[in-house]
Design an enzyme around this catalytic site. Structure first.
Site, PDB file in Angstrom:
ATOM      1  N   ASN A  47       0.812  -1.327  -0.085  1.00 31.70           N
ATOM      2  CA  ASN A  47       0.032  -0.014   0.088  1.00 31.70           C
ATOM      3  C   ASN A  47       0.806   1.207  -0.095  1.00 31.70           C
ATOM      4  O   ASN A  47       1.968   1.392   0.503  1.00 31.70           O
ATOM      5  CB  ASN A  47      -1.004   0.062   1.161  1.00 31.70           C
ATOM      6  CG  ASN A  47      -0.463  -0.384   2.367  1.00 31.70           C
ATOM      7  OD1 ASN A  47       0.609  -1.083   2.752  1.00 31.70           O
ATOM      8  ND2 ASN A  47      -1.216   0.358   3.378  1.00 31.70           N
ATOM      9  N   GLU A  49       0.132   5.298   0.863  1.00 32.58           N
ATOM     10  CA  GLU A  49      -0.647   6.346   1.097  1.00 32.58           C
ATOM     11  C   GLU A  49      -0.276   7.702   0.541  1.00 32.58           C
ATOM     12  O   GLU A  49       1.006   7.880   0.320  1.00 32.58           O
ATOM     13  CB  GLU A  49      -0.731   6.291   2.680  1.00 32.58           C
ATOM     14  CG  GLU A  49      -1.561   4.845   2.933  1.00 32.58           C
ATOM     15  CD  GLU A  49      -1.666   4.903   4.603  1.00 32.58           C
ATOM     16  OE1 GLU A  49      -1.289   5.632   5.285  1.00 32.58           O
ATOM     17  OE2 GLU A  49      -2.347   3.840   4.903  1.00 32.58           O
ATOM     18  N   CYS A  58      -4.175   0.783  -2.320  1.00 34.19           N
ATOM     19  CA  CYS A  58      -4.191  -0.457  -1.670  1.00 34.19           C
ATOM     20  C   CYS A  58      -3.001  -1.302  -2.254  1.00 34.19           C
ATOM     21  O   CYS A  58      -2.568  -1.328  -3.508  1.00 34.19           O
ATOM     22  CB  CYS A  58      -5.336  -1.235  -1.748  1.00 34.19           C
ATOM     23  SG  CYS A  58      -6.673  -0.472  -0.522  1.00 34.19           S
ATOM     24  N   GLU A  60      -3.155  -4.201  -3.011  1.00 26.42           N
ATOM     25  CA  GLU A  60      -3.943  -5.223  -4.194  1.00 26.42           C
ATOM     26  C   GLU A  60      -3.952  -4.471  -5.340  1.00 26.42           C
ATOM     27  O   GLU A  60      -3.368  -4.923  -6.524  1.00 26.42           O
ATOM     28  CB  GLU A  60      -5.199  -5.736  -3.674  1.00 26.42           C
ATOM     29  CG  GLU A  60      -5.531  -6.511  -2.544  1.00 26.42           C
ATOM     30  CD  GLU A  60      -5.597  -5.789  -1.365  1.00 26.42           C
ATOM     31  OE1 GLU A  60      -5.040  -4.867  -1.196  1.00 26.42           O
ATOM     32  OE2 GLU A  60      -6.448  -6.245  -0.628  1.00 26.42           O
ATOM     33  N   CYS A  95     -11.123  -3.107  -3.841  1.00 25.08           N
ATOM     34  CA  CYS A  95     -10.274  -4.192  -4.192  1.00 25.08           C
ATOM     35  C   CYS A  95     -10.813  -5.446  -4.507  1.00 25.08           C
ATOM     36  O   CYS A  95     -10.430  -6.059  -5.855  1.00 25.08           O
ATOM     37  CB  CYS A  95      -9.159  -4.416  -3.115  1.00 25.08           C
ATOM     38  SG  CYS A  95      -7.872  -2.909  -3.205  1.00 25.08           S
TER      39      CYS A  95
END
Ligand code: THU
Length: 138
Positions: A47, A49, A58, A60, A95
């Site tokens: 991930n 941010e 994310c 994924e 996701c």
């Protein structure tokens, strides 16, 4: 260990390795993801941010982008690893839909903690009665 277990172990180690690279200075919630495609290739993501919160990505999403960028389209198996604690770090709703685009209803999605896999789900369990590419003729 069965060959299937070994394949999950490969995903676990790959996801755990990239989890260490997660950029999560706001949530401090480090996530790693690994996708094995039908070709046998493994793609990973962590991930990422952002100070403008909604701009985060994310784990994924990162793994899916790497997969698509490599020209791959068919997911065979997914593993997501979250941090220490009792949480089951299941893929978020967005996701689940993004994975669905490239998965089958019976595609396994494993949810792990630092010690190993905690639960395994199918795509259909995580996203029942889902909307997918077939609805648009793809
Ligand atoms: N996160 C993921 O990367 N994947 C998940 O499956 C759950 C949540 C991230 C998003 C955000 O950076 C942090 O975890 C806290 O929500």
């Amino acid at each position: 260990m069965t060959p299937d277990d070994r394949q999950v172990q490969v995903l676990f180690e790959a996801a755990k390795a990239v989890q260490a690279n997660a950029y999560a200075p706001y949530s401090h919630f480090h996530v790693g993801a690994a996708i094995r495609t039908r070709s046998g290739a493994v793609f990973t993501g962590a991930n990422m941010e952002n100070a403008a919160y909604p701009q985060g990505v994310c784990a994924e999403g990162g793994a899916l982008s790497a997969m698509v960028t490599a020209g791959e389209r068919e997911i065979a198996e997914v593993l997501v690893i979250g941090p220490e604690g009792d949480h089951l770090t299941t893929p978020c709703g967005g996701c689940r839909q993004k994975i669905r685009e490239f998965a089958q209803l019976d595609t396994p999605i494993h949810v792990a903690g630092p010690e190993g896999v905690r639960r395994s789900f199918t795509m259909a369990e995580l996203l029942p009665e889902s909307f997918g590419p077939a609805h648009l003729g793809v």
